[in-house]
Design a protein around this motif. Structure first.
Motif, PDB file in Angstrom:
ATOM      1  N   GLY A   5       0.812  -1.204   0.000  1.00  0.00           N
ATOM      2  CA  GLY A   5       0.000   0.000   0.000  1.00  0.00           C
ATOM      3  C   GLY A   5       0.848   1.257   0.000  1.00  0.00           C
ATOM      4  O   GLY A   5       0.358   2.346   0.236  1.00  0.00           O
ATOM      5  N   ARG A  54      -1.135  -1.974   7.131  1.00  0.00           N
ATOM      6  CA  ARG A  54      -2.391  -1.385   7.597  1.00  0.00           C
ATOM      7  C   ARG A  54      -2.959  -0.379   6.601  1.00  0.00           C
ATOM      8  O   ARG A  54      -4.159  -0.202   6.493  1.00  0.00           O
ATOM      9  N   SER A  55      -2.101   0.281   5.812  1.00  0.00           N
ATOM     10  CA  SER A  55      -2.585   1.292   4.869  1.00  0.00           C
ATOM     11  C   SER A  55      -3.074   0.696   3.543  1.00  0.00           C
ATOM     12  O   SER A  55      -3.651   1.411   2.725  1.00  0.00           O
ATOM     13  N   PHE A  57      -5.446  -1.336   0.931  1.00  0.00           N
ATOM     14  CA  PHE A  57      -6.891  -1.521   0.834  1.00  0.00           C
ATOM     15  C   PHE A  57      -7.204  -2.345  -0.401  1.00  0.00           C
ATOM     16  O   PHE A  57      -6.366  -2.533  -1.274  1.00  0.00           O
ATOM     17  N   ARG A  95     -14.699   0.087  -1.144  1.00  0.00           N
ATOM     18  CA  ARG A  95     -13.308  -0.060  -0.708  1.00  0.00           C
ATOM     19  C   ARG A  95     -13.315  -0.665   0.688  1.00  0.00           C
ATOM     20  O   ARG A  95     -14.075  -0.246   1.555  1.00  0.00           O
ATOM     21  N   SER A  97     -10.733  -1.950   3.982  1.00  0.00           N
ATOM     22  CA  SER A  97      -9.402  -1.785   4.568  1.00  0.00           C
ATOM     23  C   SER A  97      -8.701  -3.137   4.694  1.00  0.00           C
ATOM     24  O   SER A  97      -9.323  -4.197   4.575  1.00  0.00           O
ATOM     25  N   ALA A  98      -7.413  -3.075   4.967  1.00  0.00           N
ATOM     26  CA  ALA A  98      -6.654  -4.300   5.200  1.00  0.00           C
ATOM     27  C   ALA A  98      -7.227  -5.048   6.400  1.00  0.00           C
ATOM     28  O   ALA A  98      -7.321  -6.277   6.387  1.00  0.00           O
ATOM     29  N   GLU A  99      -7.643  -4.329   7.424  1.00  0.00           N
ATOM     30  CA  GLU A  99      -8.234  -4.970   8.611  1.00  0.00           C
ATOM     31  C   GLU A  99      -9.526  -5.701   8.246  1.00  0.00           C
ATOM     32  O   GLU A  99      -9.764  -6.826   8.693  1.00  0.00           O
ATOM     33  N   GLN A 100     -10.370  -5.074   7.424  1.00  0.00           N
ATOM     34  CA  GLN A 100     -11.599  -5.740   6.979  1.00  0.00           C
ATOM     35  C   GLN A 100     -11.268  -6.968   6.128  1.00  0.00           C
ATOM     36  O   GLN A 100     -11.919  -8.006   6.260  1.00  0.00           O
TER      37      GLN A 100
END
Length: 169
Positions: A5, A54-55, A57, A95, A97-100
């Protein structure tokens, strides 16, 4: 496989000008997709986990440009997140996120941006020190398990287990 990312895009997709109007050539498109599909098989069979910063997507934005998802997205995303969530992601083009993506099971791990390379190296060292044949077989068998009956899979498992034990000797 590491998804950083760090740059603006990891993959922005194809050039839509190549598939519109008088310049569209179905034969060329099919040939290009065949080459890309070969690459997909290589990526799917990478015998390593997938981590993302983390950034990072993820987005299935095909619907926003009037295109059908390609590169196996319909197949892979449905297998990973289930049909209802896959339809939601692909029909809305939202979109995530990486967490999702981690919570949905699309990636193995999420780490802070400044820790990504160290974590990737740590995982690479652990895998390099491990039984590479066995690690590769595990990934191959998991991939194959979704496409065969239990009875057929157990036969494959018996053959591969015998092969793996023989390689240990």
């Amino acid at each position: 496989m590491v998804i950083t990312g760090v740059v603006k895009v990891f993959s922005a997709g194809g050039n839509l000008k190549n598939v519109q109007g008088d310049t569209y050539d179905a034969f060329v498109t099919r040939k290009r997709l065949k080459q890309i599909h070969q690459l997909l098989h290589l990526i799917r069979n990478v015998e390593k986990p997938i981590i993302a910063s983390r950034s990072a997507f993820f987005i299935q934005s095909f619907v926003k440009v009037g295109a059908l998802p390609d590169f196996g997205a319909l197949h892979f995303l449905t297998q990973i997140v289930g049909p209802h969530r896959a339809k939601q992601l692909m029909m809305l083009g939202d979109r995530i996120s990486a967490e999702q993506a981690f919570q949905l099971g699309m990636i193995n791990e999420v780490v802070d941006d400044d820790e990504l390379i160290d974590r990737a190296n740590s995982i690479a060292n652990t895998l390099a020190e491990g039984p590479s044949l066995l690690i590769g077989l595990i990934k191959q068998l998991v991939n194959r398990s979704t496409n065969v009956t239990l009875e057929d899979f157990l036969e494959i498992e018996r053959a591969d287990k015998a092969y793996a034990f023989k390689q240990r000797m």
